[in-house]
Scaffold this active site. Structure first.
Site, PDB file in Angstrom:
ATOM      1  CG  ASP A 105      40.443  45.618  42.663  1.00  0.00           C
ATOM      2  OD1 ASP A 105      40.037  46.280  43.638  1.00  0.00           O
ATOM      3  OD2 ASP A 105      41.029  46.137  41.704  1.00  0.00           O
ATOM      4  CD  GLU A 166      47.643  44.273  41.292  1.00  0.00           C
ATOM      5  OE1 GLU A 166      48.363  44.451  40.290  1.00  0.00           O
ATOM      6  OE2 GLU A 166      47.176  45.212  41.962  1.00  0.00           O
TER       7      GLU A 166
END
Length: 427
Positions: A105, A166
């Site tokens: 990520d 997120e």
């Protein structure tokens, strides 16, 4: 006598063959460790550059460009602009075989917390306070190490650099992308750096995190905010399930060496709680109580709302009660049992019996959209320790003074390069 001689010869040949295989396996992992050591300093520089230039979810264009150029320079085939700023690097081994993926990520978080390092964020209100800068450095390191050893790979490795974790939409969008679906990936792996001791790798089959659901309880406008506080505290107390004397909402204890995740009797298993804080909202002559709950057992989830309703109907506020419902929920990371067991055995055999420890609990508050990959592909998600308490470094994600001991980059690169090599070459 002739048969006996043939048998002796056969056994000798088998022993020689097995001995060579063991020696070869040891040699390649020694080389992986050496290769990791040689690029470690450059990976630290890359991590610090990402740290100084964080980008929020959906805005990871600079990170994406750096990653794409890095992978291209390694000789990988690179696909960009996948589900926004996503990048996929493709490393082909010497022969056809399995397709194994490593996911990273990329996004940072909104934060003004203290960041007491010389390479602090240059972007006001944005920080890599969750450790994704470390993840990017580890992912690039694995790509470099395996590209240096691609003649030892029988298959293809996909390095997936994912945006918007997120906000919990990046993985879902990448999985839905046509370029991704054509890759036919067999297995996928990922990690998250966290407040465990430096270099400690922890994993468990099935759920890594607690199930998190946002509850809304609706009343008529005759129900006051003072009533809400009284009733909420009653509900929170009555549905609570936990070990005696333990508070699973005290998240730092999850990384404690005695009562934390690696203890079979950890306080972070078999619990249910509503968070301490709640919000009230008024609209259309109604008052809503909203709060998050955390439950470790999926089978219990359908029972929670009826239990809440029962508590309300037995209270003085029954006449003002309208309804209760889940208004927000995300699936939780769910590790494939067989692959998890295989990964633990592989890494402990290569780097020592305590390289990977079993996680016996489920962490509340946190989650990861890696689950959307796991819904399509069998996969495993690890926790990697980044804390060095002796040096005052606590890698508590999303917390003030979040810091990471960068030695964990080295441990992550060598360990998971070895894991991917072993998995891609397995039957």
């Amino acid at each position: 006598m002739k048969l006996k001689n043939h048998l002796i010869l056969l056994v000798s040949l088998l022993n020689i063959t097995m001995g060579c295989k063991t020696s070869d396996e040891k040699t390649i992992h020694q080389k992986i460790e050496k290769d990791t050591e040689e690029i470690f300093d450059s990976l630290v520089e890359i991590r610090r550059d990402f740290h100084q230039n964080p980008e929020l979810a959906g805005n990871e264009s600079r990170s994406s460009e750096i990653i794409a150029n890095y992978l291209s320079d390694l000789g990988l085939e690179v696909k960009t602009k996948i589900a926004g700023n996503g990048v996929i690097g493709i490393l082909k081994g010497k022969e056809n075989g399995k397709n194994v993926a490593w996911r990273v990520d990329m996004d940072a978080i909104p934060s003004d917390f203290p960041d007491k390092v010389s390479y602090r964020s240059k972007v006001s209100g944005v920080q890599h306070g969750c450790g994704h800068d470390v993840h990017m450095a580890i992912g690039l390191g694995i790509a470099e190490v395996l590209s240096q050893n691609k003649d030892s790979l029988n298959g293809t490795v996909y390095f997936i650099f994912q945006p918007e974790e997120e906000t919990f939409v990046g993985a879902k969008n990448m999985v839905a992308n046509s370029k991704f679906s054509k890759m036919n990936i067999d297995e996928i792996y990922s990690l998250h750096v966290t407040a465990l001791p430096l270099g400690q790798i922890v994993v468990k089959p099935n759920e890594m995190y607690a199930y998190q659901k946002r509850v809304q309880i609706t009343f008529s406008d005759k129900f006051s905010k003072d009533d809400a506080k009284t009733l909420y505290n009653k509900i929170r107390s009555d549905i609570l399930r936990k070990k005696d004397g333990a508070n699973p909402w005290e998240i730092p204890k999850a990384f404690d060496s005695i009562i934390g995740l690696t203890n079979p009797n950890t306080i972070f298993k078999n619990y249910l709680f509503l968070e301490e804080n709640f919000v009230t909202e008024e609209d259309n002559n109604q008052l809503h109580i909203k709060a998050d709950l955390y439950e470790t057992k999926k089978s219990n989830l359908p029972k929670i709302l009826p239990k809440i309703e029962q508590i309300i109907n037995n209270s003085a506020y029954k006449s003002e009660f309208i309804t209760t419902s889940y208004i927000q929920e995300n699936p939780t990371v769910l590790n494939d049992e067989k692959l998890t067991d295989n990964a633990i055995n592989i890494l402990n055999n290569i780097y020592g019996n305590k390289t990977v420890l079993t996680n016996y609990g489920q962490i509340p508050y946190f989650n990861d959209d890696f689950i959307y990959f796991q819904q399509k592909i069998p996969g495993v998600y690890f926790l990697l320790g980044g804390s060095n308490r002796e040096n005052g470094i606590i890698a508590m994600n999303h917390a003030p003074n979040f810091r990471v001991d960068e030695e964990c980059i080295k441990i992550g690169v060598k360990s998971f390069s070895s894991l991917i090599l072993e998995r891609i070459n397995s039957e």
